[in-house]
Design a protein around this motif. Structure first.
Motif, PDB file in Angstrom:
ATOM      1  N   UNK A   1       0.834  -1.193   0.000  1.00 16.67           N
ATOM      2  CA  UNK A   1       0.000   0.000   0.000  1.00 16.67           C
ATOM      3  C   UNK A   1       0.879   1.258   0.000  1.00 16.67           C
TER       4      UNK A   1
ATOM      5  N   UNK B   1       0.033   7.280   3.306  1.00 16.92           N
ATOM      6  CA  UNK B   1      -1.368   7.689   3.290  1.00 16.92           C
ATOM      7  C   UNK B   1      -2.182   6.505   2.805  1.00 16.92           C
ATOM      8  N   UNK B   2      -3.214   6.130   3.545  1.00 10.11           N
ATOM      9  CA  UNK B   2      -4.013   4.988   3.100  1.00 10.11           C
ATOM     10  C   UNK B   2      -5.012   5.424   2.026  1.00 10.11           C
ATOM     11  N   UNK B   3      -5.873   4.527   1.591  1.00  8.73           N
ATOM     12  CA  UNK B   3      -6.729   4.825   0.438  1.00  8.73           C
ATOM     13  C   UNK B   3      -7.854   5.792   0.778  1.00  8.73           C
ATOM     14  N   UNK B   4      -7.971   6.115   2.055  1.00  7.55           N
ATOM     15  CA  UNK B   4      -8.968   7.115   2.446  1.00  7.55           C
ATOM     16  C   UNK B   4      -8.294   8.446   2.770  1.00  7.55           C
TER      17      UNK B   4
ATOM     18  N   UNK C   1       2.276   1.808  -3.380  1.00  5.38           N
ATOM     19  CA  UNK C   1       1.215   2.376  -4.214  1.00  5.38           C
ATOM     20  C   UNK C   1       1.046   3.864  -3.862  1.00  5.38           C
ATOM     21  N   UNK C   2       1.192   4.164  -2.606  1.00  8.95           N
ATOM     22  CA  UNK C   2       1.040   5.547  -2.158  1.00  8.95           C
ATOM     23  C   UNK C   2       2.154   6.416  -2.739  1.00  8.95           C
TER      24      UNK C   2
ATOM     25  N   UNK D   1       1.216   7.080  -6.233  1.00 10.30           N
ATOM     26  CA  UNK D   1       0.126   8.054  -6.320  1.00 10.30           C
ATOM     27  C   UNK D   1       0.633   9.474  -6.042  1.00 10.30           C
ATOM     28  N   UNK D   2       1.447   9.595  -4.967  1.00 13.15           N
ATOM     29  CA  UNK D   2       1.978  10.922  -4.625  1.00 13.15           C
ATOM     30  C   UNK D   2       2.782  11.477  -5.800  1.00 13.15           C
TER      31      UNK D   2
END
Lengths: 504, 504
Positions: free
Chosen positions: A279, A355-358, A282-283, A286-287
């Motif tokens: 995760x 940072x999680x998916x929320x 993935x973060x 995304x960032x």
């Protein structure tokens, strides 16, 4: 059974004396529950009462329709005869007395035993033994009346009377043996069942019992030092055997995952941690894309290639760092002794976030994970070690519920102290030296020796015999184990004598 | 003990007869291992041999320095006396015979019992009982010689002789009781220890044993139907009790998580699934930002607000869908009976994919998760159900290792068949009706009844008594359970009589 018209007083008196002696023998027989001692006792008394040269006794095995004899005076092996064959077999079949003045004149007599032993049978008196319901349970046979005359009707009556009493005593001894075997069989089987939960300790309890009892027996040959006068009776040996066999029974109260824990994090914890790192990767990605979009907004699409190049490089670096952290965590997870520095590095990692998916910021490593990964020795946290150690309390509670017979009443107490140390650093009570029973001290040595030398445990490999002794010696020198018992353990070669698969 | 110069022949003959009768009694005593039957037998014979109106017997309890009496003819309660007090207490203390022609003339005599019972003691003969080592183990006391004369020296001798034999028989009976209690205590305690692994079944085995034995006893009052002649002896009841008590012992061989599984996915599986959904959410976000960047590249920064709006809307929709899928999965995870449609929807979800942090495409739901979530009844997969069912094989293997005594030899066989059904659909062997022992049929009813009515199981709530009977009735009607035994179960009110916390 006795004649209704009595003969002259001297005869009566003699018979009275004999009956009285049968009563005395009966008393002795009923107190003897060990068949190996009871049978010779019966034979000795039978010979005396009918004034015979020797006697033998056969017990009826109804299921196999055979007679067996554990002891015949002058012979040591077990003999088995089919019911119906020979004098004894005839008596067992018919329930009728056979009284022969000259055995060789009777075709039912089997001369094989005489031929084999060189004995010469003359007169034979063979009577059935009957239980309280009148069922034949065996036969008793007297050979060669000492006077040289045949056995008479009084001998018949007396041997019959003695046989009847013997039948009861034998039945009691057999029953006693049966129940003891049942109890022992149940204890052993349930220990095996419980050990099966943790395959790495299979057979441990049985081996500890063998080692401890062998050591207890070795004390017999010790004539100096603190244990010069310590001796164990047969029932005391049985007591220490049960205590050893059952010393880990309380492990049934310890959760399975803790029992078999092979690394510092449980498999499911490790899975959760790996997912978190996924995760976090993935973060980072995304960032990175968020930053790219923001940069394009600021600098325009013509800088896109440049922005992508910068961000690709940064992302690669960030991902590499994250992967290295995971690599490091995997190293920490193994059951090795950590260098001090690693603890510090682990604790620094506490600050990593993602940072999680929320959109919630979360720690990359949970406090409890860092706590577990910081375990300095083995794979167990303090709490887990306490849970494993609680098995001694469970064992004690379990054993204390059981209505032990008087001769086994110290089983709970002996098992309770098997992890205590002479310097008062043991568990669960940390009791001082004088209050630790010698049986528990022996069991401690046996327990540690077997834990070291037996098949691999999750957190350490099997240790060779000599190295195990060296490790034990260190514990002796630090004042934890009994020095004299350890000396006896080595001198009497306890492991070699106690263990079937000993490799020294 | 017998006089050296014998009196006249009639006396000798009488004495001879009495000694012979003591020998007969001894035989009967040694066969009687139930103390409640042995003690009256001794008292009856003692009265006969010394021709007394009544006798009483006291056993010495060395630890408490007391005498206790389980039976005194004419009284039913246990009496305890301090050693040294009264006639019996004196004899126990000194080991000397006391023979009083007139009890009331002796200050050691305690009249309390007479006062309470209205009995008038005249003559008293009290002798010690000694074991084979000569230790006093109790006393035997005769009251009121029938002839009205005092007890004579011959009575002393005979009572002493009888007492000596009685001592051995009592010692044997006590020992027998002790070992039986030990075995029973060990079995019960280990069943409790093993049941503690699965808190929802605590006490189950004990209750099944009580129910089954109560049902077996109820058969005594059945005089019609297939069980009109089925009766259980005391040892057969003991056999069925052990079989019931141990029927689930093999659960020690079933993995703990399977035993206590409360939902279709194990907690750690659910955690893994949730992490995957988190990752998939993150993936949707990443894909969205990748698309935004690509769109900006294509359409220019001046469209950015527009692109963001479009993508925000799409992302929101995608995330909502994903969250709904998770919500649906959570619903499936509960141990309810699924509507057929849900299986289809679950199987459609098989095609959902996401990209992991290494750019690898992965399924959102694993095949084994879909498999588990599709369980139509309860929470166990076919494999897990088989693992749970394997406990019967484990039980049988465990019980077969144990050297049962002859009277208990069918314990393994009875326990083995407790999940068999009369229509041949049971497990593990699916054997046909005629080969299922009646004991196992009773145990099946008891087992199902208790599983239904006892404290909540993970996958279903406790069921009230009447509903449990209705469910059992359905199994009877479908030919699985024994109709006649079920009738007896209800008519004899077995649960009400067997269970302490019965709520009907």
């Amino acid at each position: 059974m006795l004649p209704q018209t009595p003969p002259d007083p001297p005869d009566l008196t003699r018979r009275l004396k004999k009956l009285t002696s049968i009563l005395d023998v009966t008393k002795a027989m009923s107190a003897e529950r060990d068949l190996d001692l009871l049978l010779p006792l019966i034979l000795y008394e039978a010979s005396k009462v009918v004034e015979a040269d020797r006697c033998s006794l056969f017990v009826l095995d109804r299921e196999r329709n055979e007679l067996w004899s554990k002891v015949a005076q002058g012979s040591k092996n077990e003999i088995r005869l089919p019911v119906g064959s020979g004098i004894a077999g005839q008596v067992a079949q018919t329930g009728e007395i056979i009284n022969l003045p000259d055995a060789y004149a009777d075709e039912r007599f089997n001369r094989t035993f005489d031929t084999l032993s060189g004995y010469r049978t003359q007169s034979v008196l063979c009577v059935p033994m009957r239980d309280a319901n009148g069922e034949v349970t065996g036969v008793i046979q007297s050979l060669n009346k000492l006077s040289g005359r045949p056995f008479d009707s009084e001998d018949e009556e007396l041997l019959l009377a003695l046989g009847a009493q013997a039948a009861g005593a034998i039945e009691n001894a057999l029953l006693h043996e049966e129940i003891n075997r049942l109890f022992e069989g149940f204890v052993s089987a349930s220990v095996v069942a419980i050990e099966s939960r943790d395959p790495t300790t299979a057979g441990h309890s049985g081996r500890v019992a063998d080692l401890t009892v062998t050591m207890a027996r070795a004390l017999e040959h010790v004539h100096t030092g603190p244990y010069a006068h310590t001796r164990f009776t047969a029932t005391e040996l049985q007591e220490v055997r049960y205590a050893s066999l059952l010393h880990d029974f309380g492990k049934v109260g310890v959760r399975e995952p803790v029992l078999v824990k092979a690394e510092k994090l449980y498999p499911h914890e490790m899975e959760g941690l790996r997912s978190r790192f996924q995760l976090a990767r993935k973060d980072l990605q995304l960032q990175s894309y968020r930053r790219r979009l923001a940069a394009v907004k600021l600098r325009g699409t013509h800088h896109l290639a440049e922005i992508d190049a910068e961000e690709d490089e940064r992302l690669l670096k960030d991902l590499k760092h994250l992967d290295e952290v995971l690599e490091f965590v995997l190293t920490c997870n193994r059951p090795t002794v950590l260098a001090q520095g690693n603890f510090e590095r682990l604790h620094e990692l506490r600050h990593l976030r993602f940072e999680d998916s929320f959109g919630q910021e979360r720690p990359l490593l949970l406090d409890r994970e860092i706590h577990s990964l910081s375990i300095a020795k083995g794979t167990l946290s303090e709490e887990e070690r306490r849970e494993i150690e609680s098995h001694v309390e469970h064992t004690y509670r379990f054993l204390s519920q059981i209505p032990w017979t008087r001769t086994l009443r110290r089983v709970p107490e002996i098992a309770y102290a098997h992890h205590e140390k002479l310097d008062g650093t043991g568990y669960p009570r940390a009791i001082p030296e004088p209050t630790i029973p010698v049986q528990s001290r022996m069991m401690s040595i046996a327990d540690i020796y077997d834990a070291l030398t037996a098949s691999d445990r999750p957190y350490k490999k099997a240790v060779p015999h000599q190295l195990a002794l060296d490790i034990l010696k260190r514990e002796v020198q630090s004042g934890q184990l009994d020095m004299e018992l350890f000396r006896i353990f080595i001198e009497a070669e306890v492991p070699k004598r106690a263990l079937k698969d000993f490799r020294g």
